[in-house]
Design an enzyme around this catalytic site. Sequence first.
Site, PDB file in Angstrom:
ATOM      1  N   ASN A  41       0.870  -1.177   0.000  1.00  0.00           N
ATOM      2  CA  ASN A  41       0.000   0.000   0.000  1.00  0.00           C
ATOM      3  C   ASN A  41       0.909   1.230   0.000  1.00  0.00           C
ATOM      4  O   ASN A  41       1.497   1.566   1.025  1.00  0.00           O
ATOM      5  CB  ASN A  41      -0.897  -0.034   1.243  1.00  0.00           C
TER       6      ASN A  41
ATOM      7  N   LYS B 226       0.114   4.245  -0.260  1.00  0.00           N
ATOM      8  CA  LYS B 226      -0.541   5.418   0.328  1.00  0.00           C
ATOM      9  C   LYS B 226      -0.284   6.640  -0.568  1.00  0.00           C
ATOM     10  O   LYS B 226      -0.217   6.480  -1.787  1.00  0.00           O
ATOM     11  CB  LYS B 226      -0.077   5.616   1.775  1.00  0.00           C
TER      12      LYS B 226
ATOM     13  N   HIS C   6      -9.509   1.012   4.947  1.00  0.00           N
ATOM     14  CA  HIS C   6      -8.224   1.211   5.633  1.00  0.00           C
ATOM     15  C   HIS C   6      -8.431   2.117   6.842  1.00  0.00           C
ATOM     16  O   HIS C   6      -9.238   3.049   6.787  1.00  0.00           O
ATOM     17  CB  HIS C   6      -7.200   1.816   4.672  1.00  0.00           C
TER      18      HIS C   6
ATOM     19  N   GLU D   3      -6.818   4.522   7.902  1.00  0.00           N
ATOM     20  CA  GLU D   3      -6.628   5.956   7.620  1.00  0.00           C
ATOM     21  C   GLU D   3      -7.886   6.545   6.971  1.00  0.00           C
ATOM     22  O   GLU D   3      -8.219   7.706   7.206  1.00  0.00           O
ATOM     23  CB  GLU D   3      -5.383   6.148   6.736  1.00  0.00           C
TER      24      GLU D   3
ATOM     25  N   GLU E  59      -5.304  -5.115  10.345  1.00  0.00           N
ATOM     26  CA  GLU E  59      -4.253  -4.128  10.589  1.00  0.00           C
ATOM     27  C   GLU E  59      -4.525  -3.416  11.917  1.00  0.00           C
ATOM     28  O   GLU E  59      -5.321  -2.468  11.949  1.00  0.00           O
ATOM     29  CB  GLU E  59      -4.224  -3.081   9.471  1.00  0.00           C
TER      30      GLU E  59
ATOM     31  N   GLY F   9       2.618   2.068  10.746  1.00  0.00           N
ATOM     32  CA  GLY F   9       3.572   3.168  10.620  1.00  0.00           C
ATOM     33  C   GLY F   9       4.296   3.498  11.909  1.00  0.00           C
ATOM     34  O   GLY F   9       4.942   4.533  12.014  1.00  0.00           O
TER      35      GLY F   9
ATOM     36  N   SER G  73       3.506  -2.397  10.207  1.00  0.00           N
ATOM     37  CA  SER G  73       4.957  -2.457  10.426  1.00  0.00           C
ATOM     38  C   SER G  73       5.580  -3.797  10.023  1.00  0.00           C
ATOM     39  O   SER G  73       6.520  -4.270  10.659  1.00  0.00           O
ATOM     40  CB  SER G  73       5.310  -2.106  11.879  1.00  0.00           C
TER      41      SER G  73
HETATM   42  P1  13P Z   1       3.087   0.188   7.621  1.00  0.00           P
HETATM   43  O1  13P Z   1       3.583  -1.090   6.999  1.00  0.00           O
HETATM   44  O2  13P Z   1       3.846   1.397   7.170  1.00  0.00           O
HETATM   45  O3  13P Z   1       2.977   0.063   9.104  1.00  0.00           O
HETATM   46  O4  13P Z   1       1.602   0.416   7.077  1.00  0.00           O
HETATM   47  C1  13P Z   1       0.698  -0.621   7.128  1.00  0.00           C
HETATM   48  C2  13P Z   1      -0.496  -0.256   6.351  1.00  0.00           C
HETATM   49  O5  13P Z   1      -1.230   0.646   6.720  1.00  0.00           O
HETATM   50  C3  13P Z   1      -0.758  -0.976   5.101  1.00  0.00           C
HETATM   51  O6  13P Z   1      -2.029  -0.717   4.624  1.00  0.00           O
END
Ligand code: 13P
Length: 253
Positions: free
Chosen positions: A9, A11, A98, A100, A170, A176, A216
């Site tokens: 992803n 982003k 997601h 976010e 997740e 992150g 992560s």
């Molecule tokens: P990270 O791998 O940067 O923690 O992000 C995970 C994520 O949100 C994948 O959709």
Amino acid sequence: MRAKIVAGNWKMNKTLEEANTLTSEISGMVADEVRGDVKVVLCAPFPYLLPVKKLIGDQTRIVVGAQNCSEHEAGAYTGEVSAPMLASMHIPYVILGHSERRQYFGEGGALLAKKVDVALKHNLTPIYCCGEPLEVRERNEHEALVKKQVEESLFHLDAETIKKIVIAYEPVWAIGTGKTASAQQAQDMHAVIRKHLAGKYGQAIADSISILYGGSVNAANAKELFACADVDGGLVGGVSLKSREFVEVIKSI
Ligand code: 13P
């Protein structure tokens, strides 16, 4: 046998030139180094979907995914991108729900159920995300919340249709932050999700649905996470922006 999937992803990252470089590097390394039964999904920003797809060419182990789509099929929704648009570009996957999107754009269960329906109607495979914030885990309510997230956006689907879904667990506190869930925490929640699916749709269908872990994931922890019985791959954020490490994650499956 469940599909083994590692999705990146991206982003809201990368210029077009950087996206092209990243794609070419990943594509070359996957062709040389990755076993044939692993599916790699590059979830690029909307403007890069077609250039990335073109660069992948006829490399069948890598496909492209979007990071979101509208719940509407067409109309006066400035700035939105619809499932029929993605389908017309032959984009096979779309991330939905997601954390976010839930956190910054107020997306919730009922809206996500509509997005799931419109994506499926146009033959896109939703990668439906669920996961709990830290305070919910600290209250020991994480299993109840994730079960509710799965129920409210997926349990209206019939048995034939739920098979088309990919789920990504997740935990929000692991996204992150560099603080990944332990393999045991991931396995425990994946087993809870699968059991919940089995309760509604039967064990055979639950056993056919791929459940990815995200939060992560990196080259150092992927092997242990992917070795868990109910972890069928990963949804990778930060590390998916670095070709070498991302391919190492893919090779850990
Ligand atoms: P990270 O791998 O940067 O923690 O992000 C995970 C994520 O949100 C994948 O959709």
